[in-house]
Motif scaffolding. Sequence first.
Motif, PDB file in Angstrom:
ATOM      1  N   PHE A 374      45.729  32.789  29.814  1.00  0.00           N
ATOM      2  CA  PHE A 374      44.324  32.520  30.511  1.00  0.00           C
ATOM      3  C   PHE A 374      43.978  31.456  31.495  1.00  0.00           C
ATOM      4  O   PHE A 374      43.142  31.819  32.339  1.00  0.00           O
ATOM      5  N   PHE A 375      44.850  30.688  31.394  1.00  0.00           N
ATOM      6  CA  PHE A 375      44.670  29.382  32.745  1.00  0.00           C
ATOM      7  C   PHE A 375      44.912  30.108  33.939  1.00  0.00           C
ATOM      8  O   PHE A 375      44.226  29.983  35.003  1.00  0.00           O
ATOM      9  N   VAL A 380      43.093  32.029  39.625  1.00  0.00           N
ATOM     10  CA  VAL A 380      42.955  33.101  40.473  1.00  0.00           C
ATOM     11  C   VAL A 380      41.591  33.573  40.597  1.00  0.00           C
ATOM     12  O   VAL A 380      41.131  33.708  41.757  1.00  0.00           O
ATOM     13  N   SER A 381      40.743  33.763  39.544  1.00  0.00           N
ATOM     14  CA  SER A 381      39.206  33.901  39.620  1.00  0.00           C
ATOM     15  C   SER A 381      38.512  32.974  40.549  1.00  0.00           C
ATOM     16  O   SER A 381      37.778  33.468  41.326  1.00  0.00           O
ATOM     17  N   PHE A 436      34.386  34.378  29.119  1.00  0.00           N
ATOM     18  CA  PHE A 436      33.169  34.175  29.960  1.00  0.00           C
ATOM     19  C   PHE A 436      33.205  35.225  31.295  1.00  0.00           C
ATOM     20  O   PHE A 436      32.462  35.907  31.719  1.00  0.00           O
ATOM     21  N   LEU A 437      34.472  35.082  31.538  1.00  0.00           N
ATOM     22  CA  LEU A 437      34.851  35.900  33.046  1.00  0.00           C
ATOM     23  C   LEU A 437      34.717  37.484  32.570  1.00  0.00           C
ATOM     24  O   LEU A 437      34.148  38.353  33.360  1.00  0.00           O
ATOM     25  N   VAL A 438      35.231  37.768  31.350  1.00  0.00           N
ATOM     26  CA  VAL A 438      35.147  39.143  30.883  1.00  0.00           C
ATOM     27  C   VAL A 438      33.742  39.633  30.712  1.00  0.00           C
ATOM     28  O   VAL A 438      33.360  41.014  31.113  1.00  0.00           O
ATOM     29  N   THR A 439      32.929  38.638  30.145  1.00  0.00           N
ATOM     30  CA  THR A 439      31.488  39.148  30.033  1.00  0.00           C
ATOM     31  C   THR A 439      30.797  39.568  31.371  1.00  0.00           C
ATOM     32  O   THR A 439      30.073  40.424  31.657  1.00  0.00           O
ATOM     33  N   CYS A 442      32.090  42.804  32.699  1.00  0.00           N
ATOM     34  CA  CYS A 442      31.438  43.708  31.991  1.00  0.00           C
ATOM     35  C   CYS A 442      30.004  43.934  32.274  1.00  0.00           C
ATOM     36  O   CYS A 442      29.512  45.173  32.340  1.00  0.00           O
ATOM     37  N   ARG A 443      29.442  43.056  32.586  1.00  0.00           N
ATOM     38  CA  ARG A 443      27.778  43.167  32.892  1.00  0.00           C
ATOM     39  C   ARG A 443      27.533  43.805  34.390  1.00  0.00           C
ATOM     40  O   ARG A 443      26.960  44.366  34.461  1.00  0.00           O
ATOM     41  N   ARG A 444      28.622  43.273  35.308  1.00  0.00           N
ATOM     42  CA  ARG A 444      28.587  43.681  36.679  1.00  0.00           C
ATOM     43  C   ARG A 444      28.906  45.156  36.876  1.00  0.00           C
ATOM     44  O   ARG A 444      28.299  45.942  37.219  1.00  0.00           O
ATOM     45  N   GLU A 445      29.913  45.676  35.944  1.00  0.00           N
ATOM     46  CA  GLU A 445      30.369  46.872  35.707  1.00  0.00           C
ATOM     47  C   GLU A 445      29.295  47.662  35.397  1.00  0.00           C
ATOM     48  O   GLU A 445      29.012  48.998  35.696  1.00  0.00           O
ATOM     49  N   LYS A 446      28.588  47.390  34.261  1.00  0.00           N
ATOM     50  CA  LYS A 446      27.377  48.041  33.495  1.00  0.00           C
ATOM     51  C   LYS A 446      26.366  48.399  34.394  1.00  0.00           C
ATOM     52  O   LYS A 446      25.756  49.421  34.724  1.00  0.00           O
TER      53      LYS A 446
END
Length: 446
Positions: A374-375, A380-381, A436-439, A442-446
């Motif tokens: 995860f680190f 990278v993000s 948090f990054l995954v959320t 996913c919101r951006r893709e939606k």
Amino acid sequence: MKETLDFGTMEVSRLFRKLFFPTLLGMVFSAVFVITDGIFVGRGIGSDALAAVNITAPLFLINTGIGLMFGVGASVAASIALSRGRERLARAYITQSVCVGSLLLVLLWGIVLCFAPQVARFFGSSERLLPLALEYMHWFLPFFVFSALLNSGMFFVRLDGSPRYAMLCNVVPALINIALDYWFIFGLGWGMMGAALATSLGYILGALMIVGYLLRPDITLRLMSLQRTRSGWRQLCRHTRTIMRLGLSSFLCEAAIATMMFVGNYVFMHYLHEDGVAAFSIACYFFPIIFMVYNAIAQSAQPILSYNHGCGARGRVHQALRQALITAVAAGALCLAVTALFSPQIVRWFLEPHYPAYALAVEGLPLFACGFVFFGVNIVSIGYFQSLERDRMALLITLLRGFVFIVLCFGLLPLWLGAAGIWLAVPMAELLTFLFLVTVYCRREK
């Protein structure tokens, strides 16, 4: 040592490899630079000396963070300027970064040196560890400007197309540090003074190699004279604000490790006393090594991302991000496996088994390593958002993982899980940031 790297047309995976392997090797030797001090201090001086070095470690990280802030910020700005054919502007960013960053550090560490006992106590030193911590601080603080110059200068050398020379700027000082550490500690018996002096001399050599390169008249990103007119001073202030804005997240990433050490030292001292701090210091020596691997990935992707962002080539930007994320996940899984399988051997590098801290570290290190994957994705993000000038998102992620989540986890997990909770605080903070990054994704893709 200079290569022909076309950031706009060369195949992205090939370009990433050409940057990544020299950068990784340089970072590995930077890790050797760090770990050698720990090994020689632990074996040559003792457990208390190792704990004292860990007390002062946040100062190293703050200094590195300032160097990275000016290095990343100027490199992103210069990459975008080069993509638009503005070479003189790129040189101005580099020159102003070197001058302003060095002046700021000389002032900062001069002030800290005047209040060294208070600073050491603030970072969690007990009275037993204070003399060792002060001796170490007095011999490395005056030379910190060279360390920051080395950290920032490698971005400029890589962007100029010389990743192998940037690698040498890490390799040569690391080898010098190893030799001098052994001679000063075991040969001359100089103790903490010898360990700090060996590190400082290595940094000085690396910084001189960087400056020597940037003064060459035949390179693109060479240093230039600054205008001493009113418009020149206005340009300096404007460019400095841009550099610090783009590089702030890099500073906070290092400050986050300093926060981890600062809060961790207090928590370990509270629950497990000096032996706990000594055990935690081994994890703190190990953690920046993992961070350097991920930094190598992010720094290799940065000029590709920034240059193609400046050109408007979104497809190449996405290719570079995908390449960096795949590499980060693979590196995180490998580091986790090695730490879990060989934690006794890793701890034995630093301490003999008869020290009480040895058993604490062997038990805790695999727990500490749970968050490495995860680190990697988080680092990278952050680098991705910085490279695309999305500094607010990079800043938000950095603040969450490095300050908000880490303090909450260190405060709450030991109450629920005891000593295991202290070791799991950092992995849990990284996991929460990843979620948090995954959320957000996913919101951006939606």
